[in-house]
Each structure stands twice: as C-alpha cells, then as structure tokens.
Write an enzyme that holds these catalytic residues in place. Structure first.
Site, short mmCIF file in Angstrom:
data_model
loop_
_atom_site.label_atom_id
_atom_site.label_comp_id
_atom_site.label_asym_id
_atom_site.label_seq_id
_atom_site.Cartn_x
_atom_site.Cartn_y
_atom_site.Cartn_z
N ARG A 1 0.82 -1.38 0.17
CA ARG A 1 0.01 -0.30 0.02
C ARG A 1 1.09 1.67 0.02
NH1 ARG A 1 -2.52 -3.43 3.04
NH2 ARG A 1 -4.91 -4.03 3.27
N ASN B 1 -6.44 4.43 1.68
CA ASN B 1 -4.79 3.72 1.70
C ASN B 1 -4.03 4.38 1.01
OD1 ASN B 1 -4.96 1.84 3.31
ND2 ASN B 1 -6.06 -0.01 1.88
N ARG C 1 -9.35 -9.96 11.46
CA ARG C 1 -8.91 -11.03 10.66
C ARG C 1 -8.11 -11.69 11.35
NH1 ARG C 1 -6.73 -7.11 5.47
NH2 ARG C 1 -8.73 -6.97 4.08
N HIS D 1 -1.17 0.05 8.90
CA HIS D 1 -2.13 -0.79 8.40
C HIS D 1 -1.90 -1.35 6.79
CE1 HIS D 1 -6.44 -2.51 6.56
NE2 HIS D 1 -5.68 -1.04 5.92
N THR E 1 -11.43 -6.33 -1.63
CA THR E 1 -11.83 -6.08 -0.46
C THR E 1 -12.93 -5.12 0.30
OG1 THR E 1 -9.95 -5.09 0.92
CG2 THR E 1 -9.43 -7.38 0.70
#
Length: 318
Positions: A93, A125, A156, A180, A234
């Site tokens: 990212r 992102n 997750r 992240h 996602t």
C-alpha cells in the site's frame, strides 16, 4: 427532538458503496450522501441503496448524490477516495503514498472550507500516510480524525484464531497494531480467550497441534492480497470496521479500538500515524492507550514507524 444523523461518504467505488450500505444495514444514519468525481457512479449507488429502503426490514434513510457543500452540516465524513491495489499488483500500500497524498490534500482542502466539526474517518490507502497528511496539514482538530488502521487486521486475526480453536471470534481478545499493511504485527501479549492467555489455549481447547504464531502472522498479511487477487478487491470487512467507529462516535460509546492517528510520543514515536488502542466517543479520540508490549513487539512497532516515515519522506511529506 432532533435525531438527525448525516454521514457523507467521499468515494463511491467498491469500498465507499459498501460503507454506505452497511450504514443502512445498521441504521446508523438518517441521511447518507455520496460524493465522487464520477457523479454517475455516485448517483447510481445512492439510487440503488435508496430503493432498498422500501423493504419492510429497512430504515427510511435518505440516500442521495451530493457535493462538498454537504459537509457543512455532516456529523461524520468517511473518506474512501483514491486508487487502490489491483489484482496482480505488488502488495504494498505504501507505493500509493505519493498519488493518494495529493488526493487527500485536494479532498481535505474542500472539507476545511466548510467544516472543522465533523468526525473524519479515513479509509484511503496507504491508510497511515493518508491519516498523517489529513491530521497535520490542515489545522483540523486531531481528535476528530482517525484512520480505520489495524481494526480490519484485528478482525481478521480474531477470525483466524477463532477458526483454529472453533470458538466465536467475538470471544477472542487481542490486537494487531502498527501499520495498516505489511508492517502490521500481532501483539500476542494482549491476546487470549475467555480469560485464558494465548499460551494456555492449545491445552484448553484440546488442539493436537501447537499453534504456530509465525503461520498465523503470515496468513494475516497474505489473506488480504489473496482476497484482492480472487475477488478483485476487499470491501465488506473494511466497511464493517468503519461502521464500528461510526457507531462508537454516534452513540458516545467510549469504546477502545485499534485505530490510526498521529503518535505524540507513545512508545517513543512521533511524526507518524500508526494504530494503537484508542478510546473513541462522541468527541472523537478521547485518549490513547500505551499498552504493555514485549521487547519484540516494541521493536516491530518501531519498524512500522520507520516504514510509514519512509513512505512519507518518499512523498516529500514532513
């Protein structure tokens, strides 16, 4: 009595549309406004969602296409705008940093002309870079800016452990912290289930094979890119994460959640945004929690900071 709750979603692609629909599913707003450079896409998403409000199980939420003027009286603004990783691309990212930092500057430039009172929830992102830019470049109250950060990784992680121990993931405690992205790390020292620490779970749940922390960590990082490569993107998990923050703000819950914001000396780190546990309420981020980390976890936190700072430096952001 005025119970009006207006949420503006900037970006109406896969993530933005999912956030809007989850807001409706959980009845978190009375009005949802979609803003996108592609106005036809935003109009279509808003109209499609509005049709669903006729269902007997739905709340009569007003969905519509809007523009930045709608930010003036918004309670919450969710920012999802910007390109994302596509199937087959290098799973990093941080390579999006330069492009999306410019987009965030443009978006925030429009927002601050109209409000400095709305809660801003960042999803774009690279999340930590975007959160840092929004928090430091526009004189917007920092307590009113948070990035969804490692909330999704935490979800997750809990799902992965729950599957291994055959238990409800909501019974799993523990955080994923840091960046992240690739420098996210599991804070195993915070992890447990039903009052039992992580090291006791194999015996308590009768696992015949010892849980491999390394395998869990590898799966945690890889699974996002597996979903992208197979599904194309996602959106459901991150939409749920965003709604968790929205709910905590609207209901003044004082919930402690991992989210991204600029560190101001926690763990000896400054001048980057990273995820650590923070209390979220109607006033935004009320306080941060410098939870105890092992030496190894602390080292990973500092590596995450270096990773994000490197991306910021590469994009020319101080």
């Amino acid at each position: 009595m005025n119970n009006r709750r207006k949420i503006v979603v900037i970006g109406a692609s896969n993530v933005g549309s999912a956030v809007a629909n989850k807001i409706a599913d959980f009845q978190l707003a009375t009005e949802v406004v979609l803003i996108d450079l592609n106005e036809d896409k935003a109009w279509g998403e808003a109209k499609d969602s509005s049709h669903a409000t006729s269902c007997i199980y739905s709340t009569n939420i007003k969905f519509h296409l809007g523009d930045y003027e709608d930010c003036k009286d918004a309670n919450i603004i969710v920012i999802t705008a910007g390109p994302s990783i596509r199937p087959g691309e290098t799973p990093d990212r941080l390579k999006l940093a330069g492009t999306n930092a410019k987009i965030m500057s443009s978006v925030m430039g429009e927002i601050v002309k109209r409000t400095k009172e709305a809660m801003i929830i960042m999803i774009t992102n690279p999340l930590d870079v975007a959160t840092y830019v929004v928090s430091t470049q526009f004189d917007y109250p920092r307590n009113l800016i948070l990035g969804t950060g490692t909330m999704l990784e935490t979800y997750r992680f809990r799902r992965i452990l729950a599957d291994k121990y055959q238990v409800d993931p909501k019974n799993i405690n523990g955080y994923v912290l840091g960046e992240h992205g690739n420098a996210a790390f599991v804070a195993w020292s915070t992890t447990g289930c039903a009052g039992f620490p992580i090291d006791d779970l194999d015996e308590y749940f009768h696992r015949t094979e010892k849980l491999s922390h390394e395998a869990v960590e590898q799966e945690l990082v890889q699974v996002a890119y597996d979903v992208i490569n197979k599904k194309g993107f996602t959106n459901t998990g991150i939409a749920m994460a965003a709604c968790r923050f929205i709910k905590s703000v609207l209901y003044d819950e004082h919930t402690i959640l991992p989210c991204s914001a600029v560190l101001e000396g926690e763990y000896g780190i400054k001048d980057v945004a990273l995820s650590i546990p923070r209390m979220v309420c109607a006033d935004g981020i009320m306080r941060s929690f410098e939870v105890h980390l092992t030496d190894d976890e602390l080292e990973k936190m500092h590596k995450a900071a270096q990773s994000v700072r490197s991306a910021l430096d590469g994009a020319g952001i101080k």
